[in-house]
Design a protein around this motif. Structure first.
Motif, PDB file in Angstrom:
ATOM      1  N   PRO A 234      21.128  82.315  -4.410  1.00 39.27           N
ATOM      2  CA  PRO A 234      22.015  81.210  -4.016  1.00 39.27           C
ATOM      3  C   PRO A 234      22.759  81.470  -2.717  1.00 39.27           C
ATOM      4  O   PRO A 234      23.229  80.526  -2.081  1.00 39.27           O
ATOM      5  N   GLU A 235      22.874  82.732  -2.305  1.00 46.41           N
ATOM      6  CA  GLU A 235      23.610  83.068  -1.089  1.00 46.41           C
ATOM      7  C   GLU A 235      23.052  84.354  -0.515  1.00 46.41           C
ATOM      8  O   GLU A 235      22.352  85.116  -1.196  1.00 46.41           O
ATOM      9  N   PHE A 236      23.409  84.591   0.752  1.00 48.74           N
ATOM     10  CA  PHE A 236      22.916  85.789   1.421  1.00 48.74           C
ATOM     11  C   PHE A 236      23.659  87.019   0.916  1.00 48.74           C
ATOM     12  O   PHE A 236      24.879  87.005   0.752  1.00 48.74           O
ATOM     13  N   GLN A 237      22.901  88.084   0.635  1.00 51.93           N
ATOM     14  CA  GLN A 237      23.493  89.340   0.189  1.00 51.93           C
ATOM     15  C   GLN A 237      22.876  90.487   0.965  1.00 51.93           C
ATOM     16  O   GLN A 237      21.696  90.457   1.328  1.00 51.93           O
ATOM     17  N   GLU A 238      23.698  91.493   1.223  1.00 55.62           N
ATOM     18  CA  GLU A 238      23.255  92.633   2.015  1.00 55.62           C
ATOM     19  C   GLU A 238      22.574  93.698   1.172  1.00 55.62           C
ATOM     20  O   GLU A 238      21.905  94.572   1.713  1.00 55.62           O
TER      21      GLU A 238
ATOM     22  N   GLN B 150       5.017  89.230   0.705  1.00 53.96           N
ATOM     23  CA  GLN B 150       4.292  90.462   0.992  1.00 53.96           C
ATOM     24  C   GLN B 150       2.912  90.179   1.555  1.00 53.96           C
ATOM     25  O   GLN B 150       2.505  90.788   2.553  1.00 53.96           O
ATOM     26  N   GLN B 151       2.170  89.242   0.951  1.00 53.80           N
ATOM     27  CA  GLN B 151       0.833  88.945   1.439  1.00 53.80           C
ATOM     28  C   GLN B 151       0.865  88.236   2.785  1.00 53.80           C
ATOM     29  O   GLN B 151      -0.028  88.426   3.616  1.00 53.80           O
ATOM     30  N   ARG B 152       1.886  87.433   3.017  1.00 49.76           N
ATOM     31  CA  ARG B 152       1.970  86.713   4.294  1.00 49.76           C
ATOM     32  C   ARG B 152       2.335  87.649   5.443  1.00 49.76           C
ATOM     33  O   ARG B 152       1.872  87.469   6.572  1.00 49.76           O
ATOM     34  N   LEU B 153       3.179  88.647   5.168  1.00 52.29           N
ATOM     35  CA  LEU B 153       3.577  89.595   6.205  1.00 52.29           C
ATOM     36  C   LEU B 153       2.665  90.810   6.270  1.00 52.29           C
ATOM     37  O   LEU B 153       2.687  91.533   7.265  1.00 52.29           O
ATOM     38  N   GLY B 154       1.897  91.063   5.201  1.00 51.42           N
ATOM     39  CA  GLY B 154       1.013  92.224   5.192  1.00 51.42           C
ATOM     40  C   GLY B 154       1.761  93.540   5.155  1.00 51.42           C
ATOM     41  O   GLY B 154       1.371  94.496   5.834  1.00 51.42           O
ATOM     42  N   THR B 155       2.837  93.631   4.379  1.00 57.33           N
ATOM     43  CA  THR B 155       3.690  94.808   4.330  1.00 57.33           C
ATOM     44  C   THR B 155       3.528  95.532   2.995  1.00 57.33           C
ATOM     45  O   THR B 155       2.960  95.000   2.042  1.00 57.33           O
ATOM     46  N   SER B 156       4.069  96.744   2.939  1.00 53.87           N
ATOM     47  CA  SER B 156       4.075  97.514   1.698  1.00 53.87           C
ATOM     48  C   SER B 156       5.198  97.023   0.791  1.00 53.87           C
ATOM     49  O   SER B 156       5.987  96.139   1.162  1.00 53.87           O
ATOM     50  N   ASP B 157       5.297  97.602  -0.401  1.00 52.02           N
ATOM     51  CA  ASP B 157       6.337  97.179  -1.341  1.00 52.02           C
ATOM     52  C   ASP B 157       7.733  97.450  -0.788  1.00 52.02           C
ATOM     53  O   ASP B 157       8.626  96.596  -0.857  1.00 52.02           O
ATOM     54  N   ARG B 158       7.932  98.632  -0.238  1.00 52.36           N
ATOM     55  CA  ARG B 158       9.258  98.979   0.290  1.00 52.36           C
ATOM     56  C   ARG B 158       9.614  98.137   1.515  1.00 52.36           C
ATOM     57  O   ARG B 158      10.759  97.691   1.660  1.00 52.36           O
ATOM     58  N   ASP B 159       8.632  97.942   2.410  1.00 56.57           N
ATOM     59  CA  ASP B 159       8.920  97.121   3.594  1.00 56.57           C
ATOM     60  C   ASP B 159       9.197  95.673   3.212  1.00 56.57           C
ATOM     61  O   ASP B 159      10.002  94.999   3.859  1.00 56.57           O
ATOM     62  N   THR B 160       8.542  95.187   2.161  1.00 61.91           N
ATOM     63  CA  THR B 160       8.790  93.813   1.712  1.00 61.91           C
ATOM     64  C   THR B 160      10.223  93.647   1.231  1.00 61.91           C
ATOM     65  O   THR B 160      10.909  92.679   1.596  1.00 61.91           O
ATOM     66  N   VAL B 161      10.717  94.578   0.435  1.00 61.41           N
ATOM     67  CA  VAL B 161      12.108  94.514  -0.038  1.00 61.41           C
ATOM     68  C   VAL B 161      13.075  94.628   1.127  1.00 61.41           C
ATOM     69  O   VAL B 161      14.106  93.948   1.167  1.00 61.41           O
ATOM     70  N   GLN B 162      12.729  95.454   2.114  1.00 57.80           N
ATOM     71  CA  GLN B 162      13.609  95.595   3.277  1.00 57.80           C
ATOM     72  C   GLN B 162      13.650  94.311   4.090  1.00 57.80           C
ATOM     73  O   GLN B 162      14.714  93.900   4.569  1.00 57.80           O
ATOM     74  N   HIS B 163      12.500  93.651   4.272  1.00 60.41           N
ATOM     75  CA  HIS B 163      12.479  92.372   4.995  1.00 60.41           C
ATOM     76  C   HIS B 163      13.305  91.316   4.260  1.00 60.41           C
ATOM     77  O   HIS B 163      14.032  90.531   4.892  1.00 60.41           O
ATOM     78  N   ILE B 164      13.183  91.279   2.941  1.00 65.09           N
ATOM     79  CA  ILE B 164      13.952  90.302   2.160  1.00 65.09           C
ATOM     80  C   ILE B 164      15.450  90.579   2.285  1.00 65.09           C
ATOM     81  O   ILE B 164      16.261  89.642   2.389  1.00 65.09           O
ATOM     82  N   THR B 165      15.842  91.836   2.306  1.00 63.54           N
ATOM     83  CA  THR B 165      17.253  92.188   2.427  1.00 63.54           C
ATOM     84  C   THR B 165      17.831  91.772   3.771  1.00 63.54           C
ATOM     85  O   THR B 165      19.015  91.421   3.869  1.00 63.54           O
ATOM     86  N   GLU B 166      17.018  91.759   4.810  1.00 65.96           N
ATOM     87  CA  GLU B 166      17.508  91.487   6.164  1.00 65.96           C
ATOM     88  C   GLU B 166      17.411  90.016   6.554  1.00 65.96           C
ATOM     89  O   GLU B 166      18.049  89.607   7.535  1.00 65.96           O
ATOM     90  N   ASN B 167      16.644  89.211   5.841  1.00 61.45           N
ATOM     91  CA  ASN B 167      16.348  87.849   6.288  1.00 61.45           C
ATOM     92  C   ASN B 167      16.883  86.840   5.276  1.00 61.45           C
ATOM     93  O   ASN B 167      16.470  86.844   4.112  1.00 61.45           O
ATOM     94  N   PRO B 168      17.812  85.948   5.664  1.00 58.26           N
ATOM     95  CA  PRO B 168      18.329  84.945   4.718  1.00 58.26           C
ATOM     96  C   PRO B 168      17.287  83.923   4.290  1.00 58.26           C
ATOM     97  O   PRO B 168      17.355  83.394   3.179  1.00 58.26           O
TER      98      PRO B 168
END
Length: 495
Positions: free
Chosen positions: A99-103, A72-90
């Motif tokens: 342990p593995e990529f999940q959608e 979050q601090q490295r990307l400068g995003t909000s809480d919701r955007d941070t979770v969305q970035h994590i969901t989209e990026n392996p």
């Protein structure tokens, strides 16, 4: 309850991708993950929870919590955007320990606030210290190897057995000190706007208390429309004379005092249990705000201790910085030290303090970390007090700036040269402030609570230190790759 994971470090090729392929080992997120001592962090983090034998809900792993805050601090995003970035990026999912990529999202965005509360300033400062110490330990190991090679294979039998007095504590390196303000995300406060906001909140509290009364009772008169009209008539003007402004502030004070009297009457009748937690907290803050504003109005002054400048964030205090852009900033004051490009927080307070008083503690902390005193302390004029000068002189430490008294003619040129060099080197800590405020959000802290705001400030310095280690790592890798393509001098170029 917290359950320790058997393996906190997952290699990139072990991360399963359902669509095939594998993670790139030279990716920046992979390298960033490898720079963090996850095992030591988990040992420290697990002690904050009750033992697993006592039962309870299992907490999220420290790698997921800390990794999400770093992302979050490295990307400068909000809480919701941070979770969305994590969901989209392996690669981000690898960093938080999946342990593995999940959608599906790994956790709800509301947990980010709990991560900041659980990983408080003390935990994050310790993690930051471990990250810096790993680089310092690497340098010490290299120096030890070079010293062993230069000894020429000296054995213990060849060493002198005569007793010698212990050597004095050496002085090595330079310590940079300075302080800055981390502004909070609040509107610029004025007495009139604060009183108007307090009045509006009190009117909503009166509505809630009146709705809890028995039916048929007359609602107390608050004159809210008249008060709103009086506020807007002045707020819309571009220029207001001090006399007119004082008259408007006095009028708003009387409206607030009337509302407080009505609430006191309704409290005796229905109690305050019908209020929400936020409304009850606002009521306590407004009581103190009214006391401060009434006292300043009566004494015709602009200063008061622990002045409240925000009802939603009453812990925020005004900091008189004397900068060209803004004379007063509203937020936490942070004293920071810089050694070899790595930043540490020496003191963080919401009340203003004299940063010159932190010099002695910073120097002693330098000795505990590095085993020696610095040869020089580079700081601005606020640190050049008589006590600090005497302290540094007693330890043989040079404090930047001119010496006291009239300089000798022979030393003027050399003294000016040293001062110019110190000013050039001290720019590093000013640049660190600029990097944090422009790139990592240190110029506007969006957290609301004092503990979460402090966690965000410490996290930003932690990420900046990780970024420095990452830059040095990629620089070293590029040098190795480039040197691998070069042929040695004198090599035979004939086919």
């Amino acid at each position: 309850m917290y359950r320790k994971r058997e393996n906190q470090v997952l290699l990139p090729h072990e991360f399963f991708l359902p669509f095939g392929g594998k993670l790139n080992e030279n990716n920046r997120w992979v390298k960033l993950t490898q720079l963090i001592p996850w095992d030591r962090v988990e040992e420290y983090y697990a002690d904050l929870f009750k033992p697993a034998s006592q039962g309870g809900q299992t907490a999220v792993s420290v790698r997921m919590a800390l990794g999400s805050l770093i992302i979050q601090q490295r990307l400068g995003t909000s809480d919701r955007d941070t979770v969305q970035h994590i969901t989209e990026n392996p690669y981000l999912q690898y960093m938080i320990g999946l342990p593995e990529f999940q959608e599906d999202p790994p956790f709800d965005a509301s947990l980010m606030t709990h991560f900041r509360k659980r990983l408080g300033p003390d935990v994050l400062n310790q993690v930051n210290e471990w990250i810096i110490q790993s680089d310092v330990q690497h340098k010490e190991d290299e120096d030890q190897v070079s010293d062993d090679d230069s000894d020429g294979g000296t054995t213990a039998g060849n060493q002198s057995t005569s007793s010698e007095p212990p050597a004095p504590v050496p002085r090595q390196g330079k310590l940079l000190l300075d302080a800055t303000c981390a502004p909070a995300d609040i509107a610029y406060p004025t007495d009139l706007s604060l009183l108007n906001e307090a009045r509006e909140k009190l009117e909503r509290i009166i509505d809630v208390l009146h709705s809890a009364r028995d039916t048929g009772q007359r609602k107390p008169r608050t004159y809210r429309e008249k008060a709103r009209k009086a506020y807007l008539s002045l707020a819309k003007q571009r220029r207001v004379s001090p006399r007119v402004l004082r008259k408007a502030v006095g009028k708003q004070l009387r409206f607030v005092a009337r509302d407080l009297r009505i609430i006191a009457m309704l409290r005796d009748e229905v109690g305050l249990s019908v209020l929400s937690r936020r409304q009850y907290r606002d009521l306590l803050v407004i009581h103190e705000l009214y006391r401060q504003q009434a006292e300043m109005y009566r004494k015709r002054t602009r200063r008061i201790d622990d002045r409240i400048v925000s009802i939603s964030q009453p812990h925020v205090r005004p900091m008189v910085r004397g900068k060209a852009r803004s004379n007063v900033e509203f937020g936490a004051k942070v004293a920071i030290s810089l050694v070899d490009g790595y930043a540490r927080i020496e003191q963080l307070q919401w009340d203003s303090f004299n940063e010159g008083l932190t010099l002695e503690a910073a120097v002693e902390a330098y000795r505990e970390r590095y085993g020696c005193y610095p040869e020089a302390v580079l700081a601005d004029k606020l640190y050049r007090t008589r006590a600090n000068l005497q302290y540094c002189r007693g330890l043989g430490i040079r404090l930047s700036g001119p010496k006291l008294g009239r300089p000798l003619k022979d030393e003027q040129a050399s003294q000016k040269r040293i001062e110019r060099q110190d000013a050039v080197e001290r720019n590093a800590i000013e640049g660190k402030f600029g990097e944090g405020k422009r790139r990592y959000g240190l110029g506007l802290i969006r957290a609301r609570l004092p503990e979460t705001s402090a966690s965000v400030i410490v996290m930003q310095l932690l990420v900046m230190n990780l970024e420095r280690k990452l830059r040095l790592l990629f620089t070293l890798l590029s040098v190795v790759v480039i040197s691998g393509f070069r042929r040695p001098l004198g090599a035979d170029y004939a086919v």
